[in-house]
Design a protein around this motif. Sequence first.
Motif, PDB file in Angstrom:
ATOM      1  N   HIS A  32      -3.720 -16.295  12.601  1.00 37.46           N
ATOM      2  CA  HIS A  32      -3.294 -15.755  13.648  1.00 37.46           C
ATOM      3  C   HIS A  32      -3.494 -14.947  14.899  1.00 37.46           C
ATOM      4  CE1 HIS A  32      -1.010 -19.568  14.307  1.00 37.46           C
ATOM      5  NE2 HIS A  32      -0.457 -19.376  13.108  1.00 37.46           N
ATOM      6  N   GLY A  33      -2.859 -13.518  15.306  1.00 37.46           N
ATOM      7  CA  GLY A  33      -3.300 -13.397  15.721  1.00 37.46           C
ATOM      8  C   GLY A  33      -2.636 -13.716  17.472  1.00 37.46           C
ATOM      9  N   TYR A  34      -2.248 -14.890  17.405  1.00 39.53           N
ATOM     10  CA  TYR A  34      -1.919 -14.718  19.533  1.00 39.53           C
ATOM     11  C   TYR A  34       0.151 -15.595  19.459  1.00 39.53           C
ATOM     12  CZ  TYR A  34      -3.555 -19.228  17.435  1.00 39.53           C
ATOM     13  OH  TYR A  34      -4.367 -20.416  16.389  1.00 39.53           O
ATOM     14  N   VAL A  35       0.398 -15.825  20.435  1.00 38.61           N
ATOM     15  CA  VAL A  35       1.708 -16.874  20.332  1.00 38.61           C
ATOM     16  C   VAL A  35       1.282 -18.404  19.608  1.00 38.61           C
ATOM     17  CG1 VAL A  35       3.092 -17.265  21.642  1.00 38.61           C
ATOM     18  CG2 VAL A  35       2.513 -14.889  21.652  1.00 38.61           C
ATOM     19  N   GLU A  36       1.805 -18.812  19.110  1.00 35.87           N
ATOM     20  CA  GLU A  36       2.089 -20.169  18.857  1.00 35.87           C
ATOM     21  C   GLU A  36       3.043 -20.454  19.475  1.00 35.87           C
ATOM     22  OE1 GLU A  36       2.620 -23.646  17.444  1.00 35.87           O
ATOM     23  OE2 GLU A  36       3.449 -22.806  17.216  1.00 35.87           O
ATOM     24  N   TRP A  37       2.979 -21.674  20.694  1.00 34.62           N
ATOM     25  CA  TRP A  37       3.532 -22.040  22.075  1.00 34.62           C
ATOM     26  C   TRP A  37       4.409 -23.312  21.073  1.00 34.62           C
ATOM     27  CZ3 TRP A  37       5.020 -19.454  25.161  1.00 34.62           C
ATOM     28  CH2 TRP A  37       4.035 -17.850  25.791  1.00 34.62           C
ATOM     29  N   VAL A  38       4.289 -23.485  20.809  1.00 36.24           N
ATOM     30  CA  VAL A  38       4.734 -24.701  19.504  1.00 36.24           C
ATOM     31  C   VAL A  38       5.707 -24.993  19.218  1.00 36.24           C
ATOM     32  CG1 VAL A  38       5.393 -27.279  18.451  1.00 36.24           C
ATOM     33  CG2 VAL A  38       2.888 -26.740  19.931  1.00 36.24           C
ATOM     34  N   GLY A  39       6.356 -23.355  18.303  1.00 37.94           N
ATOM     35  CA  GLY A  39       7.245 -22.838  17.241  1.00 37.94           C
ATOM     36  C   GLY A  39       7.946 -22.588  18.457  1.00 37.94           C
ATOM     37  N   THR A  40       8.126 -21.706  18.983  1.00 41.03           N
ATOM     38  CA  THR A  40       8.083 -20.396  20.047  1.00 41.03           C
ATOM     39  C   THR A  40       9.219 -20.965  20.748  1.00 41.03           C
ATOM     40  OG1 THR A  40       6.443 -18.953  19.756  1.00 41.03           O
ATOM     41  CG2 THR A  40       7.955 -18.883  21.452  1.00 41.03           C
ATOM     42  N   LEU A  41       8.346 -22.370  21.141  1.00 42.47           N
ATOM     43  CA  LEU A  41       9.414 -22.843  22.396  1.00 42.47           C
ATOM     44  C   LEU A  41      10.374 -24.273  21.810  1.00 42.47           C
ATOM     45  CD1 LEU A  41       6.693 -23.552  25.067  1.00 42.47           C
ATOM     46  CD2 LEU A  41       8.668 -22.285  25.578  1.00 42.47           C
ATOM     47  N   ALA A  42      10.094 -24.672  20.785  1.00 42.96           N
ATOM     48  CA  ALA A  42      10.579 -25.898  19.877  1.00 42.96           C
ATOM     49  C   ALA A  42      12.278 -24.308  19.507  1.00 42.96           C
ATOM     50  CB  ALA A  42      10.110 -26.204  19.176  1.00 42.96           C
ATOM     51  N   LEU A  43      11.432 -23.372  19.173  1.00 42.58           N
ATOM     52  CA  LEU A  43      13.163 -22.610  18.248  1.00 42.58           C
ATOM     53  C   LEU A  43      13.787 -22.021  19.680  1.00 42.58           C
ATOM     54  CD1 LEU A  43      11.360 -21.105  15.772  1.00 42.58           C
ATOM     55  CD2 LEU A  43      13.149 -22.493  15.435  1.00 42.58           C
ATOM     56  N   ALA A  44      13.507 -21.810  21.330  1.00 43.48           N
ATOM     57  CA  ALA A  44      13.870 -20.805  22.318  1.00 43.48           C
ATOM     58  C   ALA A  44      14.419 -22.198  22.773  1.00 43.48           C
ATOM     59  CB  ALA A  44      13.094 -20.401  22.894  1.00 43.48           C
ATOM     60  N   LEU A  45      14.040 -23.253  23.341  1.00 44.33           N
ATOM     61  CA  LEU A  45      15.241 -24.594  23.958  1.00 44.33           C
ATOM     62  C   LEU A  45      15.933 -25.458  22.959  1.00 44.33           C
ATOM     63  CD1 LEU A  45      12.127 -26.269  25.720  1.00 44.33           C
ATOM     64  CD2 LEU A  45      13.800 -23.980  26.480  1.00 44.33           C
ATOM     65  N   CYS A  46      15.885 -24.688  21.571  1.00 45.07           N
ATOM     66  CA  CYS A  46      16.907 -25.280  19.992  1.00 45.07           C
ATOM     67  C   CYS A  46      18.320 -24.420  20.647  1.00 45.07           C
ATOM     68  CB  CYS A  46      16.819 -25.347  18.850  1.00 45.07           C
ATOM     69  SG  CYS A  46      15.867 -26.425  18.037  1.00 45.07           S
ATOM     70  N   GLY A  47      18.066 -23.006  20.682  1.00 50.45           N
ATOM     71  CA  GLY A  47      18.999 -22.411  21.487  1.00 50.45           C
ATOM     72  C   GLY A  47      19.284 -22.573  22.758  1.00 50.45           C
ATOM     73  N   ALA A  48      18.780 -23.229  23.925  1.00 54.45           N
ATOM     74  CA  ALA A  48      19.256 -23.914  25.073  1.00 54.45           C
ATOM     75  C   ALA A  48      19.986 -24.700  24.526  1.00 54.45           C
ATOM     76  CB  ALA A  48      17.764 -24.189  25.879  1.00 54.45           C
ATOM     77  N   LEU A  49      19.865 -25.351  23.619  1.00 58.08           N
ATOM     78  CA  LEU A  49      20.490 -26.992  23.500  1.00 58.08           C
ATOM     79  C   LEU A  49      22.134 -26.314  22.816  1.00 58.08           C
ATOM     80  CD1 LEU A  49      18.853 -29.663  21.431  1.00 58.08           C
ATOM     81  CD2 LEU A  49      21.209 -29.331  21.253  1.00 58.08           C
TER      82      LEU A  49
END
Lengths: 140, 222
Positions: A32-49
Amino acid sequence: MKTNTHLFWILTAFFWGASALYTVWSLLDSFHGYVEWVGTLALALCGALFALIAFFLGRAHSAQGGELPEDIQTADIDDGDTEVGFYSPWSWWPMMVAAGAALVFLGVAIGEWIAFIGAALAFVCIVGWVFEYYRGYFGR
Amino acid sequence: MAKSRSISAIMETVTSTSLSHTVGAPVVNRPSVVAVGTIVWLGSEVMFFAGLFAIYFTLRSTSAGLWAFETSKLDVWYALGNTTILVLSSFTCQFGVFAAERLQARATGWKPTQWGMVEWFFLTYAMGAVFVIGQIFEYANLVAEHISISSNSYGSAFYITTGFHGLHVIGGLVAFILVIGRAFSVKTFTHKEAMSAIVVSYYWHFVDVVWIGLFLVIYVLK
Protein backbone atom coordinates in the motif's frame (compact mmCIF):
# COMPACT_ATOMS: atom_id res chain seq x y z
CA MET A 1 -28.33 2.68 31.97
CA LYS A 2 -24.81 3.59 33.12
CA THR A 3 -23.59 0.15 31.98
CA ASN A 4 -25.03 0.67 28.50
CA THR A 5 -23.37 4.09 28.28
CA HIS A 6 -19.99 2.64 29.30
CA LEU A 7 -20.30 -0.21 26.81
CA PHE A 8 -21.00 2.22 23.97
CA TRP A 9 -18.05 4.45 24.98
CA ILE A 10 -15.79 1.35 25.03
CA LEU A 11 -16.98 0.47 21.51
CA THR A 12 -16.31 4.08 20.43
CA ALA A 13 -12.73 3.90 21.72
CA PHE A 14 -12.25 0.49 20.08
CA PHE A 15 -13.38 1.68 16.62
CA TRP A 16 -11.36 4.91 16.80
CA GLY A 17 -8.32 2.87 17.83
CA ALA A 18 -9.00 0.39 15.03
CA SER A 19 -9.27 3.26 12.54
CA ALA A 20 -5.91 4.69 13.64
CA LEU A 21 -4.29 1.25 13.53
CA TYR A 22 -5.76 0.56 10.08
CA THR A 23 -4.42 3.87 8.75
CA VAL A 24 -0.92 3.35 10.15
CA TRP A 25 -0.87 -0.26 8.95
CA SER A 26 -1.87 0.64 5.39
CA LEU A 27 0.85 3.34 5.37
CA LEU A 28 3.50 0.88 6.58
CA ASP A 29 2.42 -2.01 4.34
CA SER A 30 4.75 -2.38 1.36
CA PHE A 31 1.84 -3.16 -1.03
CA HIS A 32 0.00 0.00 0.00
CA GLY A 33 2.07 2.89 1.31
CA TYR A 34 -0.96 5.20 1.13
CA VAL A 35 -4.08 5.75 3.24
CA GLU A 36 -6.90 3.43 2.28
CA TRP A 37 -9.78 5.85 2.83
CA VAL A 38 -12.76 3.48 2.74
CA GLY A 39 -11.62 1.41 5.72
CA THR A 40 -10.23 4.36 7.66
CA LEU A 41 -13.45 6.36 7.32
CA ALA A 42 -15.78 3.40 7.85
CA LEU A 43 -14.03 2.51 11.13
CA ALA A 44 -13.76 6.14 12.30
CA LEU A 45 -17.43 6.85 11.63
CA CYS A 46 -18.41 3.52 13.24
CA GLY A 47 -16.81 5.09 16.30
CA ALA A 48 -18.90 8.23 15.69
CA LEU A 49 -22.04 6.05 15.50
CA PHE A 50 -21.33 4.53 18.93
CA ALA A 51 -20.29 7.92 20.35
CA LEU A 52 -23.67 9.33 19.26
CA ILE A 53 -25.60 6.57 21.06
CA ALA A 54 -23.32 6.69 24.13
CA PHE A 55 -23.66 10.48 24.37
CA PHE A 56 -27.45 10.25 24.01
CA LEU A 57 -27.77 7.53 26.68
CA GLY A 58 -25.48 9.45 29.03
CA ARG A 59 -27.53 12.62 28.61
CA ALA A 60 -30.83 10.75 28.98
CA HIS A 61 -29.55 9.06 32.14
CA SER A 62 -28.34 12.24 33.79
CA ALA A 63 -31.55 14.07 32.82
CA GLN A 64 -34.05 11.57 34.18
CA GLY A 65 -31.93 9.59 36.65
CA GLY A 66 -33.72 6.33 35.99
CA GLU A 67 -32.25 2.84 36.09
CA LEU A 68 -33.16 0.06 33.68
CA PRO A 69 -34.51 -3.15 35.24
CA GLU A 70 -31.53 -4.95 33.67
CA ASP A 71 -29.25 -3.04 36.05
CA ILE A 72 -31.31 -3.63 39.22
CA GLN A 73 -30.50 -6.81 41.14
CA THR A 74 -33.96 -7.05 42.68
CA ALA A 75 -35.91 -6.34 39.47
CA ASP A 76 -38.66 -8.66 38.28
CA ILE A 77 -39.02 -10.00 34.75
CA ASP A 78 -42.16 -7.97 34.10
CA ASP A 79 -40.38 -4.72 35.04
CA GLY A 80 -38.72 -5.02 31.64
CA ASP A 81 -42.11 -5.37 29.94
CA THR A 82 -42.43 -1.78 28.78
CA GLU A 83 -44.16 0.06 26.02
CA VAL A 84 -42.39 -0.60 22.73
CA GLY A 85 -44.09 2.26 20.89
CA PHE A 86 -47.50 3.18 19.62
CA TYR A 87 -48.74 1.17 16.65
CA SER A 88 -52.16 1.80 15.19
CA PRO A 89 -54.03 -1.52 14.86
CA TRP A 90 -55.95 -0.50 11.73
CA SER A 91 -53.86 2.10 9.92
CA TRP A 92 -53.26 1.72 6.18
CA TRP A 93 -50.94 4.72 6.03
CA PRO A 94 -47.62 2.94 6.82
CA MET A 95 -48.32 0.40 4.09
CA MET A 96 -49.15 3.15 1.61
CA VAL A 97 -45.96 5.08 2.53
CA ALA A 98 -44.04 1.88 1.83
CA ALA A 99 -45.84 1.56 -1.51
CA GLY A 100 -44.89 5.16 -2.36
CA ALA A 101 -41.25 4.55 -1.44
CA ALA A 102 -41.25 1.32 -3.49
CA LEU A 103 -42.57 3.26 -6.51
CA VAL A 104 -39.79 5.86 -6.06
CA PHE A 105 -37.12 3.15 -6.14
CA LEU A 106 -38.84 1.40 -9.05
CA GLY A 107 -38.85 4.72 -10.88
CA VAL A 108 -35.15 5.30 -10.25
CA ALA A 109 -34.47 1.81 -11.62
CA ILE A 110 -36.66 1.69 -14.75
CA GLY A 111 -38.11 5.13 -15.57
CA GLU A 112 -37.97 8.42 -13.71
CA TRP A 113 -41.60 9.38 -14.35
CA ILE A 114 -42.75 6.62 -11.94
CA ALA A 115 -40.60 8.15 -9.18
CA PHE A 116 -42.57 11.43 -9.33
CA ILE A 117 -45.86 9.55 -8.85
CA GLY A 118 -44.28 7.56 -6.00
CA ALA A 119 -42.97 10.70 -4.27
CA ALA A 120 -46.40 12.37 -4.46
CA LEU A 121 -48.08 9.23 -3.07
CA ALA A 122 -45.50 8.92 -0.27
CA PHE A 123 -45.91 12.59 0.69
CA VAL A 124 -49.72 12.37 0.87
CA CYS A 125 -49.48 9.19 2.96
CA ILE A 126 -46.88 10.64 5.35
CA VAL A 127 -49.23 13.56 6.02
CA GLY A 128 -52.07 11.05 6.52
CA TRP A 129 -49.95 9.00 8.92
CA VAL A 130 -48.68 11.96 10.96
CA PHE A 131 -52.18 13.42 11.38
CA GLU A 132 -54.15 10.16 11.69
CA TYR A 133 -54.59 10.61 15.45
CA TYR A 134 -55.25 14.36 15.19
CA ARG A 135 -58.46 14.24 13.14
CA GLY A 136 -62.05 13.04 13.49
CA TYR A 137 -62.68 10.99 16.61
CA PHE A 138 -59.13 11.63 17.80
CA GLY A 139 -59.15 15.42 17.34
CA ARG A 140 -58.38 17.12 20.61
CA MET B 1 -21.84 -22.05 52.08
CA ALA B 2 -24.12 -24.30 54.10
CA LYS B 3 -26.33 -21.39 54.95
CA SER B 4 -26.71 -20.20 51.39
CA ARG B 5 -27.49 -23.74 50.23
CA SER B 6 -30.25 -24.04 52.78
CA ILE B 7 -31.69 -20.71 51.66
CA SER B 8 -31.71 -21.81 48.02
CA ALA B 9 -33.42 -25.03 49.04
CA ILE B 10 -36.17 -22.99 50.63
CA MET B 11 -36.38 -20.64 47.67
CA GLU B 12 -37.09 -23.50 45.28
CA THR B 13 -40.44 -24.02 46.96
CA VAL B 14 -41.63 -20.43 46.74
CA THR B 15 -42.26 -18.00 43.94
CA SER B 16 -39.36 -15.76 43.10
CA THR B 17 -41.63 -12.82 42.32
CA SER B 18 -41.57 -10.29 45.14
CA LEU B 19 -44.99 -9.45 46.47
CA SER B 20 -44.15 -5.92 47.47
CA HIS B 21 -41.70 -3.42 46.04
CA THR B 22 -38.51 -2.92 48.01
CA VAL B 23 -38.47 0.42 49.77
CA GLY B 24 -35.95 2.76 48.19
CA ALA B 25 -35.46 0.69 45.04
CA PRO B 26 -34.23 2.73 42.04
CA VAL B 27 -36.94 4.06 39.74
CA VAL B 28 -37.33 2.20 36.45
CA ASN B 29 -37.32 5.07 33.98
CA ARG B 30 -36.64 4.32 30.35
CA PRO B 31 -35.79 7.01 27.81
CA SER B 32 -38.59 7.72 25.34
CA VAL B 33 -38.82 4.99 22.70
CA VAL B 34 -39.32 7.68 20.04
CA ALA B 35 -36.03 9.34 21.04
CA VAL B 36 -34.09 6.05 21.19
CA GLY B 37 -35.46 4.96 17.83
CA THR B 38 -34.50 8.30 16.27
CA ILE B 39 -30.96 8.16 17.68
CA VAL B 40 -30.40 4.58 16.46
CA TRP B 41 -31.72 5.54 13.02
CA LEU B 42 -29.40 8.57 13.00
CA GLY B 43 -26.59 6.11 13.77
CA SER B 44 -27.45 4.31 10.53
CA GLU B 45 -27.46 7.70 8.79
CA VAL B 46 -23.91 8.27 10.08
CA MET B 47 -22.87 5.12 8.24
CA PHE B 48 -24.74 6.25 5.09
CA PHE B 49 -22.69 9.45 5.06
CA ALA B 50 -19.57 7.41 5.91
CA GLY B 51 -20.08 5.72 2.53
CA LEU B 52 -20.34 9.11 0.79
CA PHE B 53 -17.20 10.44 2.53
CA ALA B 54 -15.39 7.24 1.54
CA ILE B 55 -16.40 7.78 -2.12
CA TYR B 56 -15.14 11.38 -1.96
CA PHE B 57 -11.77 10.60 -0.35
CA THR B 58 -11.09 7.56 -2.55
CA LEU B 59 -11.69 9.52 -5.77
CA ARG B 60 -9.69 12.45 -4.37
CA SER B 61 -6.69 10.19 -3.62
CA THR B 62 -6.72 8.73 -7.15
CA SER B 63 -7.01 12.01 -9.09
CA ALA B 64 -5.17 14.76 -7.20
CA GLY B 65 -4.59 16.93 -10.30
CA LEU B 66 -8.28 16.97 -11.19
CA TRP B 67 -9.14 17.97 -7.60
CA ALA B 68 -6.65 20.86 -7.61
CA PHE B 69 -8.11 22.16 -10.88
CA GLU B 70 -11.82 21.77 -10.06
CA THR B 71 -11.75 22.93 -6.42
CA SER B 72 -10.22 26.25 -7.52
CA LYS B 73 -13.64 27.03 -9.06
CA LEU B 74 -15.40 26.77 -5.68
CA ASP B 75 -16.65 29.98 -4.06
CA VAL B 76 -15.56 29.30 -0.47
CA TRP B 77 -16.87 32.59 0.98
CA TYR B 78 -20.30 32.04 -0.54
CA ALA B 79 -20.39 28.51 0.91
CA LEU B 80 -19.22 29.85 4.27
CA GLY B 81 -22.16 32.29 4.34
CA ASN B 82 -24.55 29.47 3.50
CA THR B 83 -22.94 27.27 6.18
CA THR B 84 -23.35 30.02 8.78
CA ILE B 85 -27.07 30.23 8.01
CA LEU B 86 -27.46 26.45 8.48
CA VAL B 87 -25.45 26.42 11.73
CA LEU B 88 -27.49 29.33 13.13
CA SER B 89 -30.70 27.49 12.19
CA SER B 90 -29.64 24.74 14.61
CA PHE B 91 -29.67 27.32 17.40
CA THR B 92 -33.12 28.65 16.47
CA CYS B 93 -34.31 25.03 16.30
CA GLN B 94 -33.00 24.43 19.82
CA PHE B 95 -34.84 27.50 21.12
CA GLY B 96 -37.98 25.96 19.57
CA VAL B 97 -37.25 22.77 21.53
CA PHE B 98 -36.89 24.75 24.76
CA ALA B 99 -40.32 26.27 24.07
CA ALA B 100 -41.75 22.81 23.32
CA GLU B 101 -40.29 21.51 26.58
CA ARG B 102 -42.20 24.16 28.51
CA LEU B 103 -45.23 23.04 26.42
CA GLN B 104 -45.53 26.48 24.85
CA ALA B 105 -46.71 26.13 21.27
CA ARG B 106 -47.40 29.77 20.40
CA ALA B 107 -45.87 33.15 21.24
CA THR B 108 -47.24 35.19 24.11
CA GLY B 109 -45.65 38.39 22.82
CA TRP B 110 -43.54 39.75 19.98
CA LYS B 111 -40.21 39.41 21.81
CA PRO B 112 -38.14 36.30 20.95
CA THR B 113 -38.01 35.39 24.66
CA GLN B 114 -41.80 35.03 24.49
CA TRP B 115 -41.84 32.97 21.30
CA GLY B 116 -43.35 29.51 21.25
CA MET B 117 -42.19 26.43 19.36
CA VAL B 118 -44.16 27.36 16.24
CA GLU B 119 -42.46 30.75 15.77
CA TRP B 120 -38.95 29.34 16.32
CA PHE B 121 -39.60 26.44 13.96
CA PHE B 122 -40.94 28.79 11.25
CA LEU B 123 -37.72 30.81 11.57
CA THR B 124 -35.67 27.60 11.39
CA TYR B 125 -37.66 26.52 8.34
CA ALA B 126 -36.93 29.84 6.63
CA MET B 127 -33.19 29.54 7.32
CA GLY B 128 -33.13 25.93 6.07
CA ALA B 129 -34.99 27.01 2.94
CA VAL B 130 -32.47 29.84 2.36
CA PHE B 131 -29.70 27.24 2.65
CA VAL B 132 -31.31 25.01 0.00
CA ILE B 133 -31.92 27.98 -2.33
CA GLY B 134 -28.31 29.09 -1.82
CA GLN B 135 -27.14 25.62 -2.74
CA ILE B 136 -29.27 25.66 -5.92
CA PHE B 137 -27.62 28.95 -6.99
CA GLU B 138 -24.21 27.46 -6.19
CA TYR B 139 -24.99 24.42 -8.34
CA ALA B 140 -26.07 26.73 -11.18
CA ASN B 141 -22.76 28.64 -10.95
CA LEU B 142 -20.73 25.43 -10.93
CA VAL B 143 -22.59 24.03 -13.94
CA ALA B 144 -21.74 27.30 -15.71
CA GLU B 145 -18.10 26.56 -14.80
CA HIS B 146 -18.48 23.13 -16.50
CA ILE B 147 -18.74 21.01 -13.37
CA SER B 148 -21.70 18.65 -13.69
CA ILE B 149 -22.56 15.33 -12.09
CA SER B 150 -21.47 13.49 -15.26
CA SER B 151 -18.48 15.68 -16.22
CA ASN B 152 -15.81 13.84 -14.23
CA SER B 153 -15.19 12.06 -10.94
CA TYR B 154 -14.91 15.38 -9.08
CA GLY B 155 -18.34 16.44 -10.30
CA SER B 156 -19.85 13.09 -9.30
CA ALA B 157 -18.28 13.18 -5.83
CA PHE B 158 -19.26 16.84 -5.26
CA TYR B 159 -22.88 16.56 -6.36
CA ILE B 160 -23.54 13.15 -4.76
CA THR B 161 -22.22 14.22 -1.31
CA THR B 162 -23.73 17.72 -1.21
CA GLY B 163 -26.85 16.56 -3.08
CA PHE B 164 -27.69 13.79 -0.60
CA HIS B 165 -27.12 16.30 2.20
CA GLY B 166 -29.43 18.76 0.45
CA LEU B 167 -32.12 16.06 0.18
CA HIS B 168 -31.77 15.49 3.93
CA VAL B 169 -32.24 19.22 4.56
CA ILE B 170 -35.40 19.17 2.41
CA GLY B 171 -36.63 16.15 4.40
CA GLY B 172 -36.01 18.14 7.59
CA LEU B 173 -38.05 21.04 6.18
CA VAL B 174 -40.97 18.67 5.56
CA ALA B 175 -40.60 17.36 9.13
CA PHE B 176 -40.71 20.92 10.53
CA ILE B 177 -43.93 21.61 8.63
CA LEU B 178 -45.50 18.40 9.98
CA VAL B 179 -44.51 19.25 13.58
CA ILE B 180 -45.85 22.80 13.20
CA GLY B 181 -49.04 21.30 11.71
CA ARG B 182 -49.44 19.06 14.76
CA ALA B 183 -49.06 22.06 17.07
CA PHE B 184 -51.77 23.88 15.10
CA SER B 185 -54.18 20.92 15.10
CA VAL B 186 -54.42 20.48 18.88
CA LYS B 187 -56.10 22.72 21.45
CA THR B 188 -53.61 21.70 24.16
CA PHE B 189 -49.96 21.16 23.32
CA THR B 190 -48.93 17.96 25.14
CA HIS B 191 -45.79 15.88 25.68
CA LYS B 192 -46.60 13.88 22.55
CA GLU B 193 -46.28 16.99 20.34
CA ALA B 194 -43.19 18.10 22.30
CA MET B 195 -41.58 14.69 21.69
CA SER B 196 -42.03 14.92 17.92
CA ALA B 197 -40.51 18.42 18.05
CA ILE B 198 -37.53 17.10 20.02
CA VAL B 199 -36.77 14.21 17.66
CA VAL B 200 -37.03 16.51 14.63
CA SER B 201 -34.45 18.74 16.37
CA TYR B 202 -32.17 15.68 16.82
CA TYR B 203 -32.39 15.10 13.09
CA TRP B 204 -31.79 18.77 12.28
CA HIS B 205 -28.68 18.94 14.49
CA PHE B 206 -27.41 15.75 12.86
CA VAL B 207 -27.86 17.17 9.35
CA ASP B 208 -26.11 20.35 10.52
CA VAL B 209 -23.11 18.45 11.91
CA VAL B 210 -22.85 16.42 8.69
CA TRP B 211 -22.76 19.68 6.74
CA ILE B 212 -19.95 21.04 8.94
CA GLY B 213 -18.01 17.85 8.07
CA LEU B 214 -18.80 18.23 4.38
CA PHE B 215 -17.87 21.92 4.42
CA LEU B 216 -14.50 21.23 6.04
CA VAL B 217 -13.75 18.41 3.58
CA ILE B 218 -15.02 20.01 0.36
CA TYR B 219 -14.31 23.73 0.85
CA VAL B 220 -11.49 23.93 3.40
CA LEU B 221 -9.44 20.76 2.85
CA LYS B 222 -10.24 20.68 -0.90
